[in-house]
Design a protein around this motif. Structure first.
Motif, PDB file in Angstrom:
ATOM      1  N   ASN A 148       6.784  -1.665 126.411  1.00  0.00           N
ATOM      2  CA  ASN A 148       5.685  -1.350 127.334  1.00  0.00           C
ATOM      3  C   ASN A 148       4.404  -1.044 126.565  1.00  0.00           C
ATOM      4  O   ASN A 148       3.301  -1.391 126.992  1.00  0.00           O
ATOM      5  N   TYR A 149       4.563  -0.386 125.430  1.00  0.00           N
ATOM      6  CA  TYR A 149       3.409  -0.061 124.583  1.00  0.00           C
ATOM      7  C   TYR A 149       2.745  -1.332 124.055  1.00  0.00           C
ATOM      8  O   TYR A 149       1.517  -1.461 124.049  1.00  0.00           O
ATOM      9  N   LEU A 150       3.552  -2.317 123.649  1.00  0.00           N
ATOM     10  CA  LEU A 150       3.006  -3.576 123.157  1.00  0.00           C
ATOM     11  C   LEU A 150       2.296  -4.349 124.267  1.00  0.00           C
ATOM     12  O   LEU A 150       1.263  -4.989 124.037  1.00  0.00           O
ATOM     13  N   LYS A 151       2.850  -4.299 125.482  1.00  0.00           N
ATOM     14  CA  LYS A 151       2.248  -5.016 126.594  1.00  0.00           C
ATOM     15  C   LYS A 151       0.865  -4.466 126.959  1.00  0.00           C
ATOM     16  O   LYS A 151       0.024  -5.183 127.489  1.00  0.00           O
ATOM     17  N   ALA A 208       1.671   8.639 129.984  1.00  0.00           N
ATOM     18  CA  ALA A 208       2.632   7.687 130.531  1.00  0.00           C
ATOM     19  C   ALA A 208       3.981   7.805 129.829  1.00  0.00           C
ATOM     20  O   ALA A 208       5.043   7.740 130.460  1.00  0.00           O
ATOM     21  N   VAL A 209       3.943   7.994 128.512  1.00  0.00           N
ATOM     22  CA  VAL A 209       5.179   8.137 127.740  1.00  0.00           C
ATOM     23  C   VAL A 209       5.941   9.384 128.165  1.00  0.00           C
ATOM     24  O   VAL A 209       7.157   9.348 128.397  1.00  0.00           O
ATOM     25  N   ARG A 210       5.238  10.488 128.286  1.00  0.00           N
ATOM     26  CA  ARG A 210       5.913  11.734 128.644  1.00  0.00           C
ATOM     27  C   ARG A 210       6.454  11.699 130.060  1.00  0.00           C
ATOM     28  O   ARG A 210       7.482  12.315 130.360  1.00  0.00           O
ATOM     29  N   THR A 211       5.772  10.979 130.974  1.00  0.00           N
ATOM     30  CA  THR A 211       6.288  10.829 132.335  1.00  0.00           C
ATOM     31  C   THR A 211       7.603  10.055 132.322  1.00  0.00           C
ATOM     32  O   THR A 211       8.574  10.433 132.990  1.00  0.00           O
ATOM     33  N   TYR A 212       7.655   8.969 131.552  1.00  0.00           N
ATOM     34  CA  TYR A 212       8.885   8.189 131.437  1.00  0.00           C
ATOM     35  C   TYR A 212       9.997   9.031 130.808  1.00  0.00           C
ATOM     36  O   TYR A 212      11.151   8.995 131.263  1.00  0.00           O
ATOM     37  N   GLU A 213       9.677   9.780 129.774  1.00  0.00           N
ATOM     38  CA  GLU A 213      10.669  10.633 129.123  1.00  0.00           C
ATOM     39  C   GLU A 213      11.233  11.657 130.101  1.00  0.00           C
ATOM     40  O   GLU A 213      12.442  11.895 130.149  1.00  0.00           O
ATOM     41  N   ARG A 214      10.350  12.261 130.892  1.00  0.00           N
ATOM     42  CA  ARG A 214      10.769  13.350 131.778  1.00  0.00           C
ATOM     43  C   ARG A 214      11.667  12.857 132.902  1.00  0.00           C
ATOM     44  O   ARG A 214      12.625  13.550 133.276  1.00  0.00           O
ATOM     45  N   PHE A 215      11.406  11.674 133.438  1.00  0.00           N
ATOM     46  CA  PHE A 215      12.141  11.215 134.608  1.00  0.00           C
ATOM     47  C   PHE A 215      13.252  10.219 134.277  1.00  0.00           C
ATOM     48  O   PHE A 215      14.096   9.951 135.138  1.00  0.00           O
ATOM     49  N   CYS A 216      13.276   9.689 133.079  1.00  0.00           N
ATOM     50  CA  CYS A 216      14.313   8.711 132.717  1.00  0.00           C
ATOM     51  C   CYS A 216      15.184   9.189 131.560  1.00  0.00           C
ATOM     52  O   CYS A 216      16.400   9.344 131.709  1.00  0.00           O
ATOM     53  N   LEU A 217      14.572   9.420 130.397  1.00  0.00           N
ATOM     54  CA  LEU A 217      15.349   9.784 129.219  1.00  0.00           C
ATOM     55  C   LEU A 217      15.872  11.211 129.276  1.00  0.00           C
ATOM     56  O   LEU A 217      17.004  11.483 128.868  1.00  0.00           O
ATOM     57  N   GLY A 268      16.424   2.795 126.033  1.00  0.00           N
ATOM     58  CA  GLY A 268      15.269   3.501 126.585  1.00  0.00           C
ATOM     59  C   GLY A 268      14.109   3.543 125.610  1.00  0.00           C
ATOM     60  O   GLY A 268      12.946   3.306 125.991  1.00  0.00           O
ATOM     61  N   ASN A 269      14.387   3.827 124.340  1.00  0.00           N
ATOM     62  CA  ASN A 269      13.329   3.869 123.327  1.00  0.00           C
ATOM     63  C   ASN A 269      12.681   2.496 123.127  1.00  0.00           C
ATOM     64  O   ASN A 269      11.454   2.381 123.001  1.00  0.00           O
ATOM     65  N   HIS A 270      13.519   1.457 123.111  1.00  0.00           N
ATOM     66  CA  HIS A 270      12.991   0.106 122.908  1.00  0.00           C
ATOM     67  C   HIS A 270      12.133  -0.325 124.093  1.00  0.00           C
ATOM     68  O   HIS A 270      11.113  -1.007 123.920  1.00  0.00           O
ATOM     69  N   ARG A 271      12.543   0.073 125.286  1.00  0.00           N
ATOM     70  CA  ARG A 271      11.744  -0.265 126.467  1.00  0.00           C
ATOM     71  C   ARG A 271      10.379   0.404 126.407  1.00  0.00           C
ATOM     72  O   ARG A 271       9.368  -0.197 126.797  1.00  0.00           O
ATOM     73  N   MET A 272      10.347   1.626 125.896  1.00  0.00           N
ATOM     74  CA  MET A 272       9.064   2.309 125.739  1.00  0.00           C
ATOM     75  C   MET A 272       8.161   1.545 124.775  1.00  0.00           C
ATOM     76  O   MET A 272       6.959   1.384 125.025  1.00  0.00           O
ATOM     77  N   TYR A 273       8.715   1.053 123.693  1.00  0.00           N
ATOM     78  CA  TYR A 273       7.914   0.330 122.706  1.00  0.00           C
ATOM     79  C   TYR A 273       7.426  -1.009 123.265  1.00  0.00           C
ATOM     80  O   TYR A 273       6.281  -1.419 123.012  1.00  0.00           O
TER      81      TYR A 273
END
Length: 317
Positions: free
Chosen positions: A169-172, A184-193, A162-167
Motif C-alpha cells: 500500500n505504501y508503494l502504491k 493510515a499505518v497506525r489505523t491499519y495496525e489498530r484494527f487489523c494487526l 499483514g506487514n507485506h500488505r502495508m508495504y
C-alpha cells in the motif's frame, strides 16, 4: 511490525529515555549471557549423554529462543538508530519482523509448556485427567516442542502477510514520507494487526496462567503443611519448597508483565522515543534477562551441568 518493534520517528531521545536505553542494552547482555549459559550446560549434557530429560528439552528450547530473540532485537535497534526515518514496513524491517515474530511466539509457547510440564509433574491434584497427564506428560514433550514451532510459524506467516500488505500500500501511494502515511499505518495496525496479535499472544498466556496458578496453589498448600509440621520452617524440605514457590512466582510475574508490556507497546499508546515507550520496552525483556539467572541460581543440577561442561572444555583445551 511486531509488538516489540520500535517504530521510527523524528523524535529526539531525552536524557531519561537514554538511561532506559542503556538499561535495556545491559538487559540484552545479561539475557545473552544467562541464556547462553543454559544452552551451554544442557547442550554439553546432550552431547555427552545423547539424550536429555523432558524438562531439560523444554529449558534448552526456551533458552535458545530467548537467545535468538535478543540478537534480533539488538539488530533491529541498531538498524533503527542508523535509519531513524525509514518506513517501518520496508523489506529490511519485514525481514527483522519475521524473525522477531517467530522467536517471540516460540518463547511464549516454550514458557507456556514449561509451566504446564512443571504443573503436571509437581502438583498433587487427584482428578483422573490430571493423573493421566502426570503419567504421560514426559512423552508429550516432543509434541509440545513441535506444536510450539508450528504455532510460531503459522502466526509469523499471518504477521508477514499483514506487514507485506502495508508495504505494498505504501508503494502504491508513491513512497510518501513517513509523517504523511503515519496515521493510515497506525489505523491499519489498530484494527487489523493489533487484534491478531492479541489473540495469538493471549492463547499461550492463558494456558500459562492456568498452569502456574494450579502449580503455585498446590505447592503453596504442600509448603504450608511442611511449615506446620514438627520439623517446621528450618527443615530442608520446607526450604526447598519455599525456594521452588518463589521461583515459580517470579517466573509468573516476569511472564505476565512481559505480556502486558507487549500489548501496551503494540497498541501504539506510547510512540517511539517517548519515555514510557522505553520503560515498557525494558519490562518486555526484563524476564528474558532475569529469569535465566534465577534458573541458574536456584537449580542445583543446572549449575552442576554447567560446571561439568566448563571443566570438560577446560580439559580439552
Amino acid at each position: 511490525m511486531s509488538g516489540g518493534d520500535m517504530v521510527p520517528g523524528p523524535q529526539l531521545v531525552d536524557k531519561t529515555a537514554l538511561v532506559c536505553i542503556i538499561i535495556l542494552f545491559l538487559l540484552f547482555l545479561v539475557a545473552l549471557v544467562g541464556n547462553g549459559l543454559i544452552i551451554m550446560a544442557l547442550g554439553s549434557e546432550w552431547l555427552l549423554q545423547r539424550t536429555l530429560l523432558p524438562c531439560d528439552k523444554l529449558l534448552v528450547s526456551l533458552g535458545a529462543s530467548r537467545f535468538c530473540l535478543q540478537w534480533v532485537v539488538i539488530s533491529k535497534n541498531i538498524y533503527i538508530f542508523l535509519n531513524p526515518t525509514a518506513f517501518p514496513y520496508n523489506p529490511v524491517f519485514q525481514l527483522l519482523a519475521v524473525q522477531w515474530d517467530f522467536w517471540n511466539s516460540a518463547t511464549l509457547w516454550f514458557s507456556t509448556w514449561l509451566s504446564v510440564f512443571y504443573c503436571v509433574k509437581i502438583a498433587t491434584f487427584t482428578h483422573p485427567v490430571f493423573l493421566w497427564l502426570k503419567r504421560n506428560v514426559s512423552g508429550l514433550v516432543p509434541w509440545m516442542l513441535l506444536s510450539s514451532l508450528g504455532f510460531s510459524t503459522f502466526t509469523t506467516i499471518l504477521f508477514f502477510i499483514g506487514n507485506h500488505r502495508m508495504y505494498q500500500n505504501y508503494l502504491k501511494k508513491g513512497l510518501q514520507p513517513w509523517n504523511v502515511t503515519r496515521n493510515a499505518v497506525r489505523t491499519y495496525e489498530r484494527f487489523c494487526l493489533f487484534p491478531l496479535r492479541i489473540v495469538t499472544w493471549t492463547v499461550p498466556t492463558v494456558i500459562f496462567i492456568v498452569g502456574t496458578v494450579l502449580l503455585i496453589t498446590s505447592l503453596g498448600r504442600h509448603t504450608k503443611k511442611v511449615f506446620f509440621s514438627i520439623s517446621g520452617f528450618h527443615s530442608s524440605s520446607a526450604q526447598a519448597h519455599i525456594k521452588a514457590l518463589l521461583a515459580f512466582i517470579s517466573f509468573a510475574i516476569f511472564f505476565t508483565s512481559s505480556f502486558l508490556s507487549l500489548v501496551l507497546t503494540a497498541s501504539g499508546m506510547f510512540p517511539f522515543g517517548e519515555f514510557w515507550f522505553w520503560i515498557w520496552q525494558t519490562v518486555i525483556y526484563l524476564g528474558t534477562a532475569i529469569h535465566p539467572l534465577i534458573l541458574l541460581l536456584s537449580n542445583r543440577r543446572l549449575r552442576a551441568l554447567l560446571g561439568r561442561g566448563c571443566s570438560s572444555a577446560h580439559g580439552a583445551s
